[in-house]
Design an enzyme around this catalytic site. Structure first.
Site, mmCIF file in Angstrom:
data_model
loop_
_atom_site.group_PDB
_atom_site.id
_atom_site.type_symbol
_atom_site.label_atom_id
_atom_site.label_comp_id
_atom_site.label_asym_id
_atom_site.label_seq_id
_atom_site.Cartn_x
_atom_site.Cartn_y
_atom_site.Cartn_z
ATOM 1 N N CYS A 5 32.567 2.739 -29.444
ATOM 2 C CA CYS A 5 33.751 3.348 -28.827
ATOM 3 C C CYS A 5 33.292 3.936 -27.493
ATOM 4 C CB CYS A 5 34.417 4.376 -29.743
ATOM 5 S SG CYS A 5 33.453 5.855 -30.109
ATOM 6 N N ARG A 11 35.329 7.523 -33.297
ATOM 7 C CA ARG A 11 35.637 6.272 -33.991
ATOM 8 C C ARG A 11 34.410 5.487 -34.431
ATOM 9 N NH1 ARG A 11 39.403 3.863 -29.498
ATOM 10 N NH2 ARG A 11 37.848 4.970 -28.263
ATOM 11 N N ASP A 122 42.162 6.312 -30.294
ATOM 12 C CA ASP A 122 41.219 7.408 -30.049
ATOM 13 C C ASP A 122 41.863 8.725 -30.472
ATOM 14 O OD1 ASP A 122 39.331 9.213 -29.162
ATOM 15 O OD2 ASP A 122 39.198 8.364 -27.145
#
Length: 153
Positions: A5, A11, A122
């Protein structure tokens, strides 16, 4: 297997923790190395976001040992899978990836049939519900990824 990420604190460490748990349950933890990285080095050396750790812990997933790091050129050679959480990070990976390793790049939700979208959102600037949503998506996609791994192994 490398999950990617932007900052490597929400994440991608979540995906790493989920897959490590799934691999252990399947008895495959000795056969597959899992890590995570960020396309940017904003949080170099920092642990996973506290909200991500708390959400994961409620589901029995441990993120405590992970430290943020930026992806390196060597990662493209080392890992068989380089899995981005969203299109922006996939695009960055494509720019940095040597052409001979481009086939290793994918999106996490490609492993989730009938996914509600193509990206793991996100959760950084939102509330705790965002971290729960990330876990929901990542856990479902991890099942598909595990099936893909079993076919390869």
């Amino acid at each position: 297997m490398l999950f990617v990420c932007m900052g490597n604190i929400c994440r991608s460490p979540t995906a790493q923790g989920v897959l490590e748990q799934r691999l252990a349950a399947a008895g495959l933890q000795e056969r597959v190395y899992v890590d995570s990285a960020g396309t940017h080095g904003f949080h170099q050396g920092a642990p996973a976001d506290a909200r991500a750790r708390q959400a994961a812990a409620r589901r029995g997933i441990e993120l405590g040992e992970q430290k943020s790091r930026r992806i390196t050129e060597e990662d493209f050679a080392e890992f068989d899978y380089v899995i981005a959480m969203d299109h922006a990070n996939l695009s960055t990976l494509r720019e940095r990836c040597p052409p001979e390793y481009a086939h290793k790049l994918s999106l996490m939700l490609q492993f989730l049939p009938d996914a509600p979208g193509e990206e793991v959102p996100d959760p950084y600037y939102g509330g705790s519900n965002g971290f729960e949503r990330v876990l929901d998506l990542v856990e479902q996609a991890a099942d598909g990824l595990l099936e893909d791994l079993r076919r390869r192994l």
